[in-house]
Design an enzyme around this catalytic site. Structure first.
Site, mmCIF file in Angstrom:
data_model
loop_
_atom_site.group_PDB
_atom_site.id
_atom_site.type_symbol
_atom_site.label_atom_id
_atom_site.label_comp_id
_atom_site.label_asym_id
_atom_site.label_seq_id
_atom_site.Cartn_x
_atom_site.Cartn_y
_atom_site.Cartn_z
ATOM 1 N N GLU A 315 -13.520 6.427 -2.803
ATOM 2 C CA GLU A 315 -13.262 7.638 -2.011
ATOM 3 C C GLU A 315 -14.404 8.646 -2.066
ATOM 4 O OE1 GLU A 315 -8.462 8.007 -2.232
ATOM 5 O OE2 GLU A 315 -9.540 8.625 -4.017
HETATM 6 C C1 NGO Z 1 -6.316 6.081 -5.112
HETATM 7 C C2 NGO Z 1 -7.337 7.112 -5.521
HETATM 8 C C3 NGO Z 1 -6.946 7.853 -6.789
HETATM 9 C C4 NGO Z 1 -5.493 8.274 -6.761
HETATM 10 C C5 NGO Z 1 -4.618 7.044 -6.509
HETATM 11 C C6 NGO Z 1 -3.158 7.408 -6.443
HETATM 12 C C7 NGO Z 1 -8.098 5.032 -5.959
HETATM 13 C C8 NGO Z 1 -8.961 3.919 -6.379
HETATM 14 N N1 NGO Z 1 -8.495 6.269 -5.751
HETATM 15 O O1 NGO Z 1 -6.780 4.905 -5.793
HETATM 16 O O2 NGO Z 1 -7.787 8.972 -6.947
HETATM 17 O O3 NGO Z 1 -5.138 8.842 -7.988
HETATM 18 O O4 NGO Z 1 -4.976 6.395 -5.325
HETATM 19 O O5 NGO Z 1 -2.345 6.335 -6.141
#
Ligand code: NGO
Length: 501
Positions: A315
């Site tokens: 992200e």
């Molecule tokens: C995503 C995000 C995290 C969140 C999570 C919650 C990834 C790899 N990045 O997973 O920052 O905490 O979802 O489900």
């Protein structure tokens, strides 16, 4: 004095009572354990463990024997005096699978053989599930031959959104290792907090782990290096390897609050205690960034005996695609420079330098062209699809904890999928294993952790270990496991999909 004499006499006498076959009524079918073993041959009378049963192990396997002795409240001895009535742990070159074991039960005793202590530990986990919780401790007769499908069977704890104390993490290690989970990934930094001491950047923890950090400002705390080393040792004694993660180039707000020079404009951002994602980025064009990253990786590698350093990479929406590649081109090789294998969320697969890295697939789909192309070049994969393996997601709409962005994940859904064929272009040969991440946006204490992890983690562990899956069989074995969690005070979710005994 009299007591000591009695003990001496007891040891000197031939143990006829223990040698005579006790009436045997196996109450747990051999093989009725989680994860399901590779081969089970139930035959002959079983063995009844009594208070006089002794665990015999060579000095090298003493740690495994001691653990079993604590669990079953039995005495451990260094060698066999030739008596029957023993549980023997034996290191044997005849067993070829590194984590595999062979468990034999007959009227004269129980033997666990393995090539390594890790294998013995696995055999001992199986044995413990075969000992009835109540009534005579009779184990069914026969043999189990077992080894894992994948070398990596993991789970993740997020210490950044809410800090979890070393005592909580240890207790969790005890629970996960019962299912032969052998990797614990610790998510140690994120926008809301930084949770691991780094000597060359001390404000990361004094500020980034200080009061007011964490989601809603209520999850402060951090691991000192001594805490971390102690956790690594504790995990190793349960044959669990710690995988530390520092998330970058996104998810770095806490680091930038502590060190404004890690932003492009040098201005500290406000601390964040909300759960938004994708807004922070290290400054890709600043040389200072790479000094910081190298210091962190060096210090982390120095206190991590395990093979992996996880560098996050998910992200990075505040980093341009070009900058992301520039960053990974420098950072992925840094992990190798400090003797470790780079591991990151599957976004790292876009970088050519991920060829020698491990990518953790967390996507919702069964196709991902970038990942498949990287795999064709050598990248290996850990499977954590968010809609199946994310144990922070709610079980159903009424679950009081957890998120639901990836969907509801009931017990059956977390179990009924195949890590080895899940993503097109990612063959089993490229899959190192499976991991169930537990993010902590909504989790505060150990009860919260256990309620979300169990029972789903047991199913993920079976996917990682067993050669095939069978919902009906798993469902029965899981229902029978419930009283063990209850006896240990584990606050697991009583899924309506399971008949809890
Ligand atoms: C995503 C995000 C995290 C969140 C999570 C919650 C990834 C790899 N990045 O997973 O920052 O905490 O979802 O489900």
């Amino acid at each position: 004095m009299r007591l000591r004499l009695a003990v001496l006499l007891a040891c000197a006498l031939p143990l006829t009572a223990a040698a005579a076959p006790a009436p045997v009524t196996p109450v747990i079918a051999l093989g009725s354990v989680i994860p399901a073993p590779v081969q089970v041959h139930q035959s002959g009378p079983g063995f009844r463990i009594t208070d006089r049963t002794v665990i015999i192990a060579p000095p090298r396997a003493r740690d495994v024997a001691d653990r079993l002795g604590e669990a079953l409240r039995l005495r451990v001895a260094g060698h066999s005096s030739g008596r029957t009535g023993n549980i023997a742990l034996e290191l044997s070159r005849a067993i070829t699978e590194p984590e595999g074991y062979r468990l034999t039960v007959n009227r004269s005793g129980i033997t666990v053989r393995a090539a390594s202590n890790a294998g013995l530990f696995n055999g001992v986990q199986t044995l413990q599930q075969l000992v009835p919780l109540t009534g005579p401790r009779t184990v069914a007769g026969g043999e189990i031959v077992d080894h894992p499908r994948f070398g990596y069977r993991g789970t993740m704890l997020d210490l950044a959104r809410h800090f979890h104390t070393p005592a909580e993490v240890k207790r969790h290690i005890d629970e996960i290792s019962k299912f032969k989970v052998n990797y614990l990934h610790l998510h140690l930094s994120d926008d809301q907090g930084w949770r691991i001491q780094i000597d060359s950047w001390p404000r990361l923890t004094t500020v980034g782990g200080g009061p007011g950090t964490g989601v809603d400002g209520v999850g402060p705390g951090y691991l000192t290096k001594a805490d971390y080393r102690d956790l690594v040792r504790y995990a190793a004694s349960r044959y669990v390897t710690i995988v530390p993660e520092i998330d970058m180039p996104g998810h770095v707000n806490a680091a930038q609050v502590a060190y404004p020079e890690l932003t492009c404009d040098g201005v500290a951002p406000p601390p964040r205690t909300d759960t938004a994602v994708g807004y922070s980025s290290l400054c890709i064009g600043h040389e200072n960034t790479y000094g910081f990253v190298e210091d962190v990786i060096r210090e982390l590698a120095a206190m991590t005996p395990g093979p992996y350093i996880h560098i996050g990479g998910d992200e990075a929406h505040a980093t341009t695609a070009a900058d992301y590649l520039t960053f990974q081109k420098r950072v992925l090789p840094l992990v190798a420079k400090y003797g470790k294998t780079a591991y990151g969320w599957n976004e790292i697969a876009a970088a050519p330098e991920a060829r020698t890295a491990v990518a953790q697939y967390w996507g919702l789909t069964t196709t991902n062209a970038t990942l498949a192309a990287a795999v064709a070049n050598g990248t290996r994969v850990i499977m954590s699809p968010a809609n199946l393996a994310y144990i922070d997601q709610k079980y159903d709409p009424s679950t009081p904890l957890g998120l639901s962005w990836a969907g509801y994940i009931e017990v059956r859904k977390a179990y009924d999928w195949d890590p080895h064929t899940h993503v097109a272009g990612v063959p089993e040969s490229a899959v190192l294993g499976v991991e169930a991440p537990l993010w902590s946006e909504t989790l505060r204490d150990l009860d919260d952790i256990e309620f979300m992890a169990f029972p789903r983690l047991a199913g993920i562990a079976e996917l990682g270990w067993s050669p095939s899956r069978d919902w009906e069989s798993y469902r029965t074995r899981l229902g029978a496991y419930g009283p063990r969690w209850t006896a240990r005070g584990v606050d697991f979710y009583r899924s309506p999909q399971i008949d809890w005994s």
